[in-house]
Design a protein around this motif. Structure first.
Motif, mmCIF file in Angstrom:
data_model
loop_
_atom_site.group_PDB
_atom_site.id
_atom_site.type_symbol
_atom_site.label_atom_id
_atom_site.label_comp_id
_atom_site.label_asym_id
_atom_site.label_seq_id
_atom_site.Cartn_x
_atom_site.Cartn_y
_atom_site.Cartn_z
ATOM 1 N N PHE A 58 0.824 -1.185 0.111
ATOM 2 C CA PHE A 58 0.060 -0.115 0.084
ATOM 3 C C PHE A 58 0.874 1.185 -0.001
ATOM 4 O O PHE A 58 0.675 2.211 -0.831
ATOM 5 C CB PHE A 58 -0.854 -0.039 1.326
ATOM 6 N N LEU A 59 2.047 1.284 0.838
ATOM 7 C CA LEU A 59 2.714 2.391 0.864
ATOM 8 C C LEU A 59 3.558 2.665 -0.377
ATOM 9 O O LEU A 59 3.649 3.601 -0.853
ATOM 10 C CB LEU A 59 3.920 2.242 2.077
ATOM 11 N N VAL A 60 4.023 1.731 -1.021
ATOM 12 C CA VAL A 60 4.761 2.150 -2.276
ATOM 13 C C VAL A 60 4.041 2.387 -3.392
ATOM 14 O O VAL A 60 4.218 3.241 -4.291
ATOM 15 C CB VAL A 60 5.662 0.702 -2.546
ATOM 16 N N ILE A 61 2.752 1.661 -3.581
ATOM 17 C CA ILE A 61 1.923 2.229 -4.694
ATOM 18 C C ILE A 61 1.344 3.697 -4.495
ATOM 19 O O ILE A 61 1.131 4.433 -5.227
ATOM 20 C CB ILE A 61 0.663 1.092 -4.623
ATOM 21 N N THR A 62 1.066 3.885 -2.838
ATOM 22 C CA THR A 62 0.656 5.556 -2.653
ATOM 23 C C THR A 62 1.682 6.449 -3.025
ATOM 24 O O THR A 62 1.370 7.183 -3.736
ATOM 25 C CB THR A 62 0.131 5.419 -1.377
ATOM 26 N N GLY A 63 3.018 6.140 -2.718
ATOM 27 C CA GLY A 63 4.126 6.739 -2.918
ATOM 28 C C GLY A 63 4.256 6.980 -4.480
ATOM 29 O O GLY A 63 4.528 8.156 -4.795
ATOM 30 N N ALA A 64 4.373 5.987 -5.329
ATOM 31 C CA ALA A 64 4.376 6.343 -6.834
ATOM 32 C C ALA A 64 3.325 6.822 -7.425
ATOM 33 O O ALA A 64 3.735 7.888 -8.143
ATOM 34 C CB ALA A 64 4.651 4.822 -7.259
ATOM 35 N N VAL A 65 2.109 6.820 -6.680
ATOM 36 C CA VAL A 65 0.855 7.559 -7.280
ATOM 37 C C VAL A 65 1.156 9.210 -6.820
ATOM 38 O O VAL A 65 0.905 10.023 -7.835
ATOM 39 C CB VAL A 65 -0.140 7.193 -7.038
ATOM 40 N N PHE A 66 1.496 9.338 -5.778
ATOM 41 C CA PHE A 66 1.662 10.459 -5.243
ATOM 42 C C PHE A 66 2.839 11.300 -6.095
ATOM 43 O O PHE A 66 2.898 12.451 -6.627
ATOM 44 C CB PHE A 66 2.306 10.805 -4.096
ATOM 45 N N TRP A 67 3.853 10.678 -6.566
ATOM 46 C CA TRP A 67 5.059 11.385 -7.478
ATOM 47 C C TRP A 67 4.491 11.691 -8.736
ATOM 48 O O TRP A 67 4.676 12.861 -9.334
ATOM 49 C CB TRP A 67 6.177 10.175 -7.616
ATOM 50 N N GLY A 68 3.792 10.797 -9.453
ATOM 51 C CA GLY A 68 3.234 11.045 -10.695
ATOM 52 C C GLY A 68 2.359 12.177 -10.731
ATOM 53 O O GLY A 68 2.273 13.130 -11.499
ATOM 54 N N ILE A 69 1.079 12.229 -9.720
ATOM 55 C CA ILE A 69 0.271 13.133 -9.739
ATOM 56 C C ILE A 69 0.876 14.575 -9.427
ATOM 57 O O ILE A 69 0.740 15.700 -9.752
ATOM 58 C CB ILE A 69 -0.687 12.709 -8.753
ATOM 59 N N GLY A 70 1.910 14.489 -8.493
ATOM 60 C CA GLY A 70 2.628 15.648 -8.172
ATOM 61 C C GLY A 70 3.348 16.581 -9.347
ATOM 62 O O GLY A 70 3.039 17.691 -9.336
ATOM 63 N N GLY A 71 3.872 15.975 -10.402
ATOM 64 C CA GLY A 71 4.138 16.398 -11.495
ATOM 65 C C GLY A 71 3.016 17.219 -12.175
ATOM 66 O O GLY A 71 3.289 18.141 -12.775
ATOM 67 N N THR A 72 1.945 16.337 -12.428
ATOM 68 C CA THR A 72 0.800 17.105 -13.008
ATOM 69 C C THR A 72 0.294 18.312 -12.356
ATOM 70 O O THR A 72 -0.176 19.251 -12.787
ATOM 71 C CB THR A 72 -0.328 16.126 -13.128
ATOM 72 N N VAL A 73 0.245 18.261 -10.948
ATOM 73 C CA VAL A 73 -0.172 19.359 -10.194
ATOM 74 C C VAL A 73 0.516 20.623 -10.377
ATOM 75 O O VAL A 73 0.403 21.703 -10.369
ATOM 76 C CB VAL A 73 -0.520 18.838 -8.611
ATOM 77 N N ALA A 74 2.072 20.320 -10.503
ATOM 78 C CA ALA A 74 2.850 21.264 -10.561
ATOM 79 C C ALA A 74 2.894 21.935 -12.188
ATOM 80 O O ALA A 74 2.906 23.149 -12.155
ATOM 81 C CB ALA A 74 4.569 20.547 -10.748
ATOM 82 N N LYS A 75 2.468 21.306 -12.926
ATOM 83 C CA LYS A 75 2.201 21.794 -14.390
ATOM 84 C C LYS A 75 0.957 22.788 -14.305
ATOM 85 O O LYS A 75 0.804 23.670 -14.917
ATOM 86 C CB LYS A 75 1.736 20.606 -15.267
ATOM 87 N N LYS A 76 -0.103 22.143 -13.533
ATOM 88 C CA LYS A 76 -1.131 23.153 -13.335
ATOM 89 C C LYS A 76 -1.055 24.640 -12.795
ATOM 90 O O LYS A 76 -1.349 25.520 -13.084
ATOM 91 C CB LYS A 76 -2.284 22.556 -12.439
ATOM 92 N N LEU A 77 0.287 24.465 -11.628
ATOM 93 C CA LEU A 77 0.795 25.830 -11.216
ATOM 94 C C LEU A 77 1.333 26.614 -12.024
ATOM 95 O O LEU A 77 1.308 27.737 -12.397
ATOM 96 C CB LEU A 77 1.644 25.494 -9.961
ATOM 97 N N PHE A 78 2.170 25.803 -13.050
ATOM 98 C CA PHE A 78 2.937 26.544 -14.066
ATOM 99 C C PHE A 78 1.910 27.484 -15.171
ATOM 100 O O PHE A 78 1.995 28.568 -15.439
ATOM 101 C CB PHE A 78 3.797 25.910 -14.815
#
Length: 314
Positions: free
Chosen positions: A8-28
């Motif tokens: 559960f932890l590693v899947i959640t962490g990987a999803v957070f990394w992937g989504i984090g980049g998309t959220v950063a794009k929204k900020l840009f």
């Protein structure tokens, strides 16, 4: 139960990394957040939080102990500037000029670069699996960047350049970290590397020099997500998963990161993605899985595989 927790932890962490980049794009895109400022704030805050985790949860003496050796201190400075800062900045710059999906997939060319480097240095021999990995990477990049058309490139050239540089930086980041991680916990090394990189970039772009008047509640929440979930919690969850999973298993499940980046970019930000780009994505994700499986086969000869300390950077 511990194994389920680790998965559960590693899947959640990987999803957070992937989504984090998309959220950063929204900020840009929506709030014109400067990439220099975001990288600075992300590194400084996440670095402090990671060292805090080490202080309250593990051997706190390592936090200052890493600076007692001049040789180690110099290595840590180089790692922070040319490893951590280079990876984070090039990755975010690629997102700014393109999107999180392309930036993440190009960054995952790092294993191919490491294979080529080791071959040039004659530290390894070329295997059939290496040839398959390189072929998948090249085919995947061709489809991803051209969408199957030789007449035009479907991704901005700046995004491609920054993305490839991100892969180079990640290859250096991975190789250079090995001697440091044999001596100190990964939270200490990565935490200090983030602080070093963030401090250096703050000399060019001080984090307090930003107009927050255009920020809405959504902007603040997005920023909070990138710093906490897309950086600090993502890395913490990945490290914690190693308490109940083998590094090979964590690496394999961590390949969900580019998939999360692609899906959120296409379906949330509505970025166009052609059928050949989907084929390229499948090739690169296949390459990542092969790399993880290659690590699995090589780690069988390791008497204590749980002592390995892989790193995540996105």
């Amino acid at each position: 139960m511990n194994r389920r927790k680790g998965i559960f932890l590693v899947i959640t962490g990987a999803v957070f990394w992937g989504i984090g980049g998309t959220v950063a794009k929204k900020l840009f895109q929506q709030y014109q957040v400067d990439v220099d400022w975001l990288v600075t704030v992300r590194l400084l805050i996440a670095g402090v939080l990671l060292l805090a985790l080490q202080f309250f949860g593990k051997d706190r003496s390592q936090i200052l102990g890493v600076w007692k050796s001049r040789r180690t201190a110099i290595q840590l400075m180089i790692y922070g500037l040319f490893g951590m800062l280079a990876v984070q900045y090039t990755y975010m710059a690629s997102i700014e000029h393109g999107n999180a999906a392309v930036a993440t997939l190009l960054q995952y060319l790092a294993p191919v670069m490491i294979i080529v480097y080791l071959l040039v240095r004659k530290q390894s021999v070329l295997t059939p699996q290496d040839l398959l990995i390189v072929s998948l990477a090249l085919i995947g990049c061709f489809f991803l960047l051209t969408n199957g058309s030789l007449s035009q490139i479907s991704v901005p050239s700046a995004a491609i350049i920054w993305g490839v540089l991100s892969g180079v930086a990640l290859a250096f980041y991975t190789l250079y970290a090995v001697p440091l991680l044999k001596q100190y916990d990964s939270l200490v090394i990565v935490g200090w590397a983030m602080i070093i990189g963030g401090s250096a970039l703050s000399l060019i772009h001080p984090p307090w020099q930003i107009d927050v008047s255009v920020f809405t509640l959504e902007a603040y929440l997005s920023l909070l997500f990138v710093i906490l979930f897309g950086t600090m919690f993502a890395f913490w969850f990945y490290i914690e998963s190693l308490q109940s999973l083998l590094p090979k298993e964590s690496s394999l499940l961590g390949s969900l990161e580019p998939l999360a980046a692609v899906l959120t970019t296409v379906f949330w930000l509505k970025e166009p993605f052609g059928i050949f780009q989907w084929a390229g994505t499948a090739c690169i994700i296949g390459m990542i899985l092969l790399v993880a499986l290659q690590k699995e086969s090589s780690s069988r000869s390791n008497q204590h595989p749980r002592n390995e300390k892989p790193l995540r950077v996105s």
